[in-house]
Design an enzyme around this catalytic site. Sequence first.
Site, PDB file in Angstrom:
ATOM      1  N   ASP A   1       0.865  -1.175   0.000  1.00  0.00           N
ATOM      2  CA  ASP A   1       0.000   0.000   0.000  1.00  0.00           C
ATOM      3  C   ASP A   1       0.905   1.228   0.000  1.00  0.00           C
ATOM      4  O   ASP A   1       2.103   1.127   0.268  1.00  0.00           O
ATOM      5  CB  ASP A   1      -0.903  -0.007   1.247  1.00  0.00           C
ATOM      6  CG  ASP A   1      -1.771   1.237   1.332  1.00  0.00           C
ATOM      7  OD1 ASP A   1      -2.410   1.585   0.324  1.00  0.00           O
ATOM      8  OD2 ASP A   1      -1.794   1.890   2.396  1.00  0.00           O
ATOM      9  N   SER A   2       0.295   2.382  -0.237  1.00  0.00           N
ATOM     10  CA  SER A   2       1.053   3.630  -0.182  1.00  0.00           C
ATOM     11  C   SER A   2       1.515   3.937   1.245  1.00  0.00           C
ATOM     12  O   SER A   2       2.407   4.747   1.440  1.00  0.00           O
ATOM     13  CB  SER A   2       0.181   4.770  -0.701  1.00  0.00           C
ATOM     14  OG  SER A   2      -1.036   4.801   0.023  1.00  0.00           O
TER      15      SER A   2
ATOM     16  N   CYS B   1      -3.738  -0.943  -2.017  1.00  0.00           N
ATOM     17  CA  CYS B   1      -4.044   0.472  -2.248  1.00  0.00           C
ATOM     18  C   CYS B   1      -5.033   0.603  -3.406  1.00  0.00           C
ATOM     19  O   CYS B   1      -4.772   0.111  -4.513  1.00  0.00           O
ATOM     20  CB  CYS B   1      -2.743   1.200  -2.582  1.00  0.00           C
ATOM     21  SG  CYS B   1      -2.959   2.941  -2.924  1.00  0.00           S
ATOM     22  N   ASN B   2      -6.147   1.275  -3.161  1.00  0.00           N
ATOM     23  CA  ASN B   2      -7.157   1.452  -4.201  1.00  0.00           C
ATOM     24  C   ASN B   2      -6.615   2.295  -5.354  1.00  0.00           C
ATOM     25  O   ASN B   2      -6.869   2.006  -6.520  1.00  0.00           O
ATOM     26  CB  ASN B   2      -8.404   2.127  -3.635  1.00  0.00           C
ATOM     27  CG  ASN B   2      -9.202   1.216  -2.739  1.00  0.00           C
ATOM     28  OD1 ASN B   2     -10.258   0.748  -3.097  1.00  0.00           O
ATOM     29  ND2 ASN B   2      -8.681   0.927  -1.546  1.00  0.00           N
TER      30      ASN B   2
ATOM     31  N   GLU C   1      -6.347   9.276   9.572  1.00  0.00           N
ATOM     32  CA  GLU C   1      -4.989   9.163  10.144  1.00  0.00           C
ATOM     33  C   GLU C   1      -4.865   9.990  11.415  1.00  0.00           C
ATOM     34  O   GLU C   1      -4.082   9.670  12.304  1.00  0.00           O
ATOM     35  CB  GLU C   1      -3.943   9.559   9.094  1.00  0.00           C
ATOM     36  CG  GLU C   1      -3.952   8.572   7.942  1.00  0.00           C
ATOM     37  CD  GLU C   1      -2.642   8.420   7.201  1.00  0.00           C
ATOM     38  OE1 GLU C   1      -1.682   9.148   7.506  1.00  0.00           O
ATOM     39  OE2 GLU C   1      -2.589   7.563   6.296  1.00  0.00           O
TER      40      GLU C   1
ATOM     41  N   CYS D   1     -11.351   3.041  -0.699  1.00  0.00           N
ATOM     42  CA  CYS D   1     -10.055   3.519  -0.195  1.00  0.00           C
ATOM     43  C   CYS D   1      -9.710   2.710   1.048  1.00  0.00           C
ATOM     44  O   CYS D   1     -10.605   2.357   1.827  1.00  0.00           O
ATOM     45  CB  CYS D   1     -10.151   5.002   0.139  1.00  0.00           C
ATOM     46  SG  CYS D   1      -8.669   5.675   0.899  1.00  0.00           S
TER      47      CYS D   1
ATOM     48  N   HIS E   1      -8.568   3.481   3.794  1.00  0.00           N
ATOM     49  CA  HIS E   1      -8.856   4.085   5.106  1.00  0.00           C
ATOM     50  C   HIS E   1     -10.336   4.055   5.492  1.00  0.00           C
ATOM     51  O   HIS E   1     -10.675   4.203   6.654  1.00  0.00           O
ATOM     52  CB  HIS E   1      -8.406   5.544   5.109  1.00  0.00           C
ATOM     53  CG  HIS E   1      -6.916   5.714   5.100  1.00  0.00           C
ATOM     54  ND1 HIS E   1      -6.114   5.157   4.135  1.00  0.00           N
ATOM     55  CD2 HIS E   1      -6.094   6.378   5.949  1.00  0.00           C
ATOM     56  CE1 HIS E   1      -4.848   5.486   4.385  1.00  0.00           C
ATOM     57  NE2 HIS E   1      -4.815   6.218   5.473  1.00  0.00           N
TER      58      HIS E   1
HETATM   59  N1  DGL Z   1      -4.059   3.837   0.132  1.00  0.00           N
HETATM   60  C1  DGL Z   1      -4.702   4.900  -0.608  1.00  0.00           C
HETATM   61  C2  DGL Z   1      -5.927   4.302  -1.335  1.00  0.00           C
HETATM   62  O1  DGL Z   1      -6.479   3.303  -0.950  1.00  0.00           O
HETATM   63  C3  DGL Z   1      -5.097   6.045   0.285  1.00  0.00           C
HETATM   64  C4  DGL Z   1      -3.913   6.872   0.761  1.00  0.00           C
HETATM   65  C5  DGL Z   1      -3.162   7.547  -0.364  1.00  0.00           C
HETATM   66  O2  DGL Z   1      -3.687   8.496  -0.985  1.00  0.00           O
HETATM   67  O3  DGL Z   1      -2.058   7.105  -0.633  1.00  0.00           O
HETATM   68  O4  DGL Z   1      -6.348   4.859  -2.316  1.00  0.00           O
END
Ligand code: DGL
Length: 269
Positions: A10-11, A73-74, A152, A184, A186
Amino acid sequence: MSSRRIGIFDSGVGGLTVVRAVNTLLPGESVVYFGDTARVPYGSKSPETVVRFSIEDAEFLLGKGIKLLVVACNTASSVSLPALREFADVPVIGVIEPGAKTAAASTQNGIVGVIGTLGTISSGAYQKALRSFGTVLRVVAQPSPLLVPLVEEGWLEHRITELVLREYTSPLVSEGIDTLVLGCTHYPLLKEALAGVLGPGISLVDSAGATAAEVSTILDSEGLRNEGGSGENSFYVSDIPLKFQEIAQRFLGRSVPLVTHVEVGDLHR
Ligand code: DGL
């Protein structure tokens, strides 16, 4: 091969919602996780940059000898899957298809909403995936960039978060959606707040749970399931581990005492 680990990237920290879902559904499977905390967020970056980062993240995990790659990560899933599938020598699973499939099975009136980062929504990936199912007649998509920082910050029940959720979802409610895809990493943490704002008439689809179910299906179909494994996780991040460790508990449901730092320049195999 089946005793190898599942690689998940993931990011940043958000992909731990997918790790949690995989751990819950498949307790015998071990996971190696990479969070690109030095370069987060991906959601506001161009598709070209996200694809480049995703390839580097995947290379790092493939170098660990994984049996399956999950793009938690989406934003990365929405633009990088073709490129990742081209060079990975293991099955690659993203979060978009599983989430869309679950939403398509859930909708009664055919009007489905999706919220995600700007990158995810602009890519059109959820819209395309949802429309590929006959049960989905209309997709209403809404970028919701303020939600990642709120989660977050830990403002899950905060009145400001409630106001932001109302603002983002009111156009979707006006369009008559009966199902909302949380597009997403989160957003599963906002499920309760969203349910409060939207009421019982709108089903919430969490792509983390749907992705874990897809992982299970692929492990079985590829003969990769680890029968009787110990289910251990290891965690790597590209920035110092402290911040990741501080908020990981919220996403994973338990603390992560050991997190290893890896330099972005060292991600290549
Ligand atoms: N993990 C990212 C997503 O699911 C959200 C956080 C980001 O913007 O990197 O899109």
